[in-house]
Design a protein around this motif. Structure first.
Motif, mmCIF file in Angstrom:
data_model
loop_
_atom_site.group_PDB
_atom_site.id
_atom_site.type_symbol
_atom_site.label_atom_id
_atom_site.label_comp_id
_atom_site.label_asym_id
_atom_site.label_seq_id
_atom_site.Cartn_x
_atom_site.Cartn_y
_atom_site.Cartn_z
ATOM 1 N N PHE A 49 0.860 -1.183 0.000
ATOM 2 C CA PHE A 49 0.000 0.000 0.000
ATOM 3 C C PHE A 49 0.894 1.230 0.000
ATOM 4 N N ARG A 50 0.588 2.210 -0.759
ATOM 5 C CA ARG A 50 1.406 3.420 -0.778
ATOM 6 C C ARG A 50 1.338 4.138 0.564
ATOM 7 N N PRO A 51 2.467 4.623 1.044
ATOM 8 C CA PRO A 51 2.467 5.370 2.291
ATOM 9 C C PRO A 51 1.593 6.620 2.256
ATOM 10 N N THR A 52 1.212 7.053 1.069
ATOM 11 C CA THR A 52 0.364 8.244 0.942
ATOM 12 C C THR A 52 -1.123 7.900 1.011
ATOM 13 N N ARG A 53 -1.431 6.731 1.543
ATOM 14 C CA ARG A 53 -2.818 6.248 1.684
ATOM 15 C C ARG A 53 -3.509 6.057 0.341
ATOM 16 N N ALA A 54 -2.758 5.667 -0.654
ATOM 17 C CA ALA A 54 -3.316 5.365 -1.969
ATOM 18 C C ALA A 54 -2.957 3.930 -2.331
ATOM 19 N N VAL A 55 -3.732 3.329 -3.186
ATOM 20 C CA VAL A 55 -3.507 1.946 -3.594
ATOM 21 C C VAL A 55 -2.315 1.861 -4.544
ATOM 22 N N ASN A 56 -1.462 0.849 -4.339
ATOM 23 C CA ASN A 56 -0.351 0.612 -5.263
ATOM 24 C C ASN A 56 -0.891 0.325 -6.662
ATOM 25 N N THR A 57 -0.040 0.530 -7.659
ATOM 26 C CA THR A 57 -0.429 0.209 -9.030
ATOM 27 C C THR A 57 0.288 -1.029 -9.556
ATOM 28 N N GLY A 58 1.326 -1.471 -8.859
ATOM 29 C CA GLY A 58 2.079 -2.642 -9.297
ATOM 30 C C GLY A 58 2.413 -3.555 -8.135
ATOM 31 N N ILE A 59 3.295 -4.504 -8.399
ATOM 32 C CA ILE A 59 3.729 -5.461 -7.383
ATOM 33 C C ILE A 59 4.899 -4.876 -6.609
ATOM 34 N N VAL A 60 4.885 -5.100 -5.313
ATOM 35 C CA VAL A 60 5.989 -4.713 -4.438
ATOM 36 C C VAL A 60 6.693 -6.011 -4.039
ATOM 37 N N TYR A 61 8.017 -6.014 -4.075
ATOM 38 C CA TYR A 61 8.775 -7.218 -3.783
ATOM 39 C C TYR A 61 9.530 -7.071 -2.466
ATOM 40 N N LEU A 62 9.552 -8.146 -1.691
ATOM 41 C CA LEU A 62 10.254 -8.175 -0.408
ATOM 42 C C LEU A 62 11.346 -9.232 -0.463
ATOM 43 N N GLY A 63 12.458 -8.942 0.199
ATOM 44 C CA GLY A 63 13.556 -9.892 0.263
ATOM 45 C C GLY A 63 14.504 -9.535 1.383
ATOM 46 N N ILE A 64 15.640 -10.227 1.411
ATOM 47 C CA ILE A 64 16.607 -10.027 2.489
ATOM 48 C C ILE A 64 17.957 -9.538 1.979
ATOM 49 N N THR A 65 17.948 -8.877 0.833
ATOM 50 C CA THR A 65 19.190 -8.358 0.278
ATOM 51 C C THR A 65 18.926 -7.053 -0.463
ATOM 52 N N THR A 66 19.977 -6.239 -0.602
ATOM 53 C CA THR A 66 19.845 -4.973 -1.315
ATOM 54 C C THR A 66 20.031 -5.113 -2.817
ATOM 55 N N ALA A 67 20.434 -6.292 -3.278
ATOM 56 C CA ALA A 67 20.681 -6.481 -4.704
ATOM 57 C C ALA A 67 19.375 -6.420 -5.489
ATOM 58 N N ASN A 68 19.380 -5.728 -6.615
ATOM 59 C CA ASN A 68 18.190 -5.597 -7.445
ATOM 60 C C ASN A 68 17.778 -6.952 -8.016
ATOM 61 N N ASP A 69 16.479 -7.143 -8.179
ATOM 62 C CA ASP A 69 15.899 -8.354 -8.765
ATOM 63 C C ASP A 69 16.165 -9.617 -7.957
ATOM 64 N N THR A 70 16.418 -9.493 -6.667
ATOM 65 C CA THR A 70 16.621 -10.681 -5.830
ATOM 66 C C THR A 70 15.534 -10.816 -4.771
#
Length: 114
Positions: A44-65
Motif C-alpha cells: 500500500f502506498r504510504p500516501t494512503r493510496a492503492v499501489n499500481t504494481g507489485i511490491v517485492y520483499l527480500g533479504i538483500t539490497t541487490a536488485n531483482d533478488t
C-alpha cells in the motif's frame, strides 16, 4: 521510515511505511535494527493510496533478488518463534512503480536486552 510507536506495558506497538526512493533500488524497511516478535506488511502506498504494481520483499539490497511479491493490498505476516525475534531492518522493499510501497505494523517486546 518509522512513523509512530505506542507503549502498551509489556510490548510496544509500532506503525510505519516504506516506499523506495527509486525503482530497482531495494531499501530496508527500517534504517537501524528493529527487533520485533511480529510484523504485518501490506502492499500500500504510504500516501494512503492503492499501489499500481507489485511490491517485492527480500533479504538483500541487490536488485531483482527480492523473491516475495505482494500484489495490490496483499499482506505478509511474520511471527518469530517463541523466545526469538526478527530484525525487520533486514527486510528490503523493491517496487516496479515509483511511489508504490508498503505500510507495516509490528509488536516489539518491552525491555529488549540485545
Amino acid at each position: 521510515m518509522l512513523s509512530s510507536t505506542r507503549d502498551f506495558g509489556r510490548n510496544t506497538v509500532g506503525f510505519g511505511s516504506k516506499a523506495p526512493a527509486a525503482i530497482a533500488t531495494p531499501e530496508a524497511i527500517a534504517t537501524g535494527p528493529l527487533w520485533v516478535s511480529y510484523i504485518r506488511i501490506k502492499a500500500f502506498r504510504p500516501t494512503r493510496a492503492v499501489n499500481t504494481g507489485i511490491v517485492y520483499l527480500g533479504i538483500t539490497t541487490a536488485n531483482d533478488t527480492q523473491v516475495y511479491g505482494l500484489g495490490v493490498g496483499e499482506v505478509l505476516e511474520l511471527y518469530a518463534d517463541s523466545g526469538a525475534l526478527i530484525d525487520a531492518s533486514k527486510i528490503f522493499v523493491d517496487a516496479v512503480t515509483l511511489t508504490d510501497g508498503v505500510v507495516f505494523s509490528y509488536v516489539q517486546p518491552a525491555n529488549l536486552d540485545l
